[in-house]
Design a protein around this motif. Sequence first.
Motif, PDB file in Angstrom:
ATOM      1  N   PHE A   1      11.028  -1.766   6.422  1.00 46.30           N
ATOM      2  CA  PHE A   1      11.221  -2.656   5.282  1.00 46.30           C
ATOM      3  C   PHE A   1      10.661  -2.017   4.028  1.00 46.30           C
ATOM      4  O   PHE A   1       9.859  -1.090   4.084  1.00 46.30           O
ATOM      5  CB  PHE A   1      10.613  -4.042   5.519  1.00 46.30           C
ATOM      6  N   ASP A   2      11.102  -2.526   2.872  1.00 42.89           N
ATOM      7  CA  ASP A   2      10.686  -2.025   1.570  1.00 42.89           C
ATOM      8  C   ASP A   2       9.370  -2.712   1.184  1.00 42.89           C
ATOM      9  O   ASP A   2       9.357  -3.888   0.824  1.00 42.89           O
ATOM     10  CB  ASP A   2      11.785  -2.312   0.545  1.00 42.89           C
ATOM     11  N   ALA A   3       8.269  -1.977   1.271  1.00 47.36           N
ATOM     12  CA  ALA A   3       6.943  -2.548   1.025  1.00 47.36           C
ATOM     13  C   ALA A   3       6.781  -2.994  -0.429  1.00 47.36           C
ATOM     14  O   ALA A   3       6.151  -4.026  -0.690  1.00 47.36           O
ATOM     15  CB  ALA A   3       5.863  -1.545   1.393  1.00 47.36           C
ATOM     16  N   GLU A   4       7.335  -2.246  -1.370  1.00 42.56           N
ATOM     17  CA  GLU A   4       7.192  -2.608  -2.789  1.00 42.56           C
ATOM     18  C   GLU A   4       7.865  -3.946  -3.085  1.00 42.56           C
ATOM     19  O   GLU A   4       7.298  -4.795  -3.777  1.00 42.56           O
ATOM     20  CB  GLU A   4       7.784  -1.507  -3.675  1.00 42.56           C
ATOM     21  N   ARG A   5       9.060  -4.143  -2.554  1.00 48.30           N
ATOM     22  CA  ARG A   5       9.768  -5.412  -2.776  1.00 48.30           C
ATOM     23  C   ARG A   5       9.056  -6.556  -2.053  1.00 48.30           C
ATOM     24  O   ARG A   5       9.003  -7.675  -2.554  1.00 48.30           O
ATOM     25  CB  ARG A   5      11.222  -5.317  -2.331  1.00 48.30           C
ATOM     26  N   ALA A   6       8.496  -6.267  -0.889  1.00 42.49           N
ATOM     27  CA  ALA A   6       7.759  -7.301  -0.166  1.00 42.49           C
ATOM     28  C   ALA A   6       6.535  -7.725  -0.971  1.00 42.49           C
ATOM     29  O   ALA A   6       6.233  -8.925  -1.080  1.00 42.49           O
ATOM     30  CB  ALA A   6       7.344  -6.800   1.213  1.00 42.49           C
ATOM     31  N   LYS A   7       5.826  -6.760  -1.572  1.00 43.55           N
ATOM     32  CA  LYS A   7       4.680  -7.090  -2.430  1.00 43.55           C
ATOM     33  C   LYS A   7       5.120  -7.959  -3.596  1.00 43.55           C
ATOM     34  O   LYS A   7       4.441  -8.925  -3.956  1.00 43.55           O
ATOM     35  CB  LYS A   7       4.047  -5.814  -2.987  1.00 43.55           C
ATOM     36  N   TYR A   8       6.252  -7.611  -4.204  1.00 40.67           N
ATOM     37  CA  TYR A   8       6.754  -8.384  -5.337  1.00 40.67           C
ATOM     38  C   TYR A   8       7.021  -9.830  -4.921  1.00 40.67           C
ATOM     39  O   TYR A   8       6.586 -10.767  -5.602  1.00 40.67           O
ATOM     40  CB  TYR A   8       8.043  -7.756  -5.890  1.00 40.67           C
ATOM     41  N   TRP A   9       7.724 -10.014  -3.815  1.00 35.41           N
ATOM     42  CA  TRP A   9       8.065 -11.369  -3.398  1.00 35.41           C
ATOM     43  C   TRP A   9       6.818 -12.156  -2.981  1.00 35.41           C
ATOM     44  O   TRP A   9       6.738 -13.363  -3.229  1.00 35.41           O
ATOM     45  CB  TRP A   9       9.088 -11.338  -2.265  1.00 35.41           C
ATOM     46  N   LEU A  10       5.841 -11.491  -2.386  1.00 36.98           N
ATOM     47  CA  LEU A  10       4.595 -12.176  -2.047  1.00 36.98           C
ATOM     48  C   LEU A  10       3.868 -12.607  -3.317  1.00 36.98           C
ATOM     49  O   LEU A  10       3.268 -13.690  -3.371  1.00 36.98           O
ATOM     50  CB  LEU A  10       3.693 -11.278  -1.206  1.00 36.98           C
TER      51      LEU A  10
END
Length: 127
Positions: free
Chosen positions: A54-63
Motif C-alpha cells: 500500500f501507499d504509505a504517504e496516502r495512508a498518512k494523508y487519509w489518517l
Amino acid sequence: MALKIRLARGGSKKRPYYHIVVADERAPRDGRFLEKLGHWNPMLPKDSAERVVFDAERAKYWLSTGAQPTDRVLRFLAEAGLTERAERSNPNKAKPGKKAIEREAEKKQKAEEAAAAAAEAAAEASE
C-alpha cells in the motif's frame, strides 16, 4: 462524511484478494470508494513482500484527515509503523466451554469406572 480505510473484496470463489480503499462508511463493501491505497493477497505466504502492498504517504494523508481504519487495516498500518495498535487480551478465549468441561468430566468418570471394573475382575481371577 465519515471515512473508513477498509478492505474491498475481489478475486474469485475461494481465492480471496482484497483492495485497501478509502470509502464513505455508508458505501457498500465492494462498491464506491474515494481512493485505492493498495492491496492484500492472503493467499501468499506471510513472509512474502507482495502479500500487503500500500501507499504509505496516502495512508498518512487519509489518517490525518480523520479516516478511521478497520481492525485488519489497522494491523497492516501498525506493521508499517504508521499507527499504534492497542494490544488485546482475552484470557478466557483459551478456556474450554461448559459443554466441553462436562464431556471431559463424563469421559474421566467412565475411565475410572472401567479401571475399577478391570481391577475387580483381576482380583476375582487371582482367587
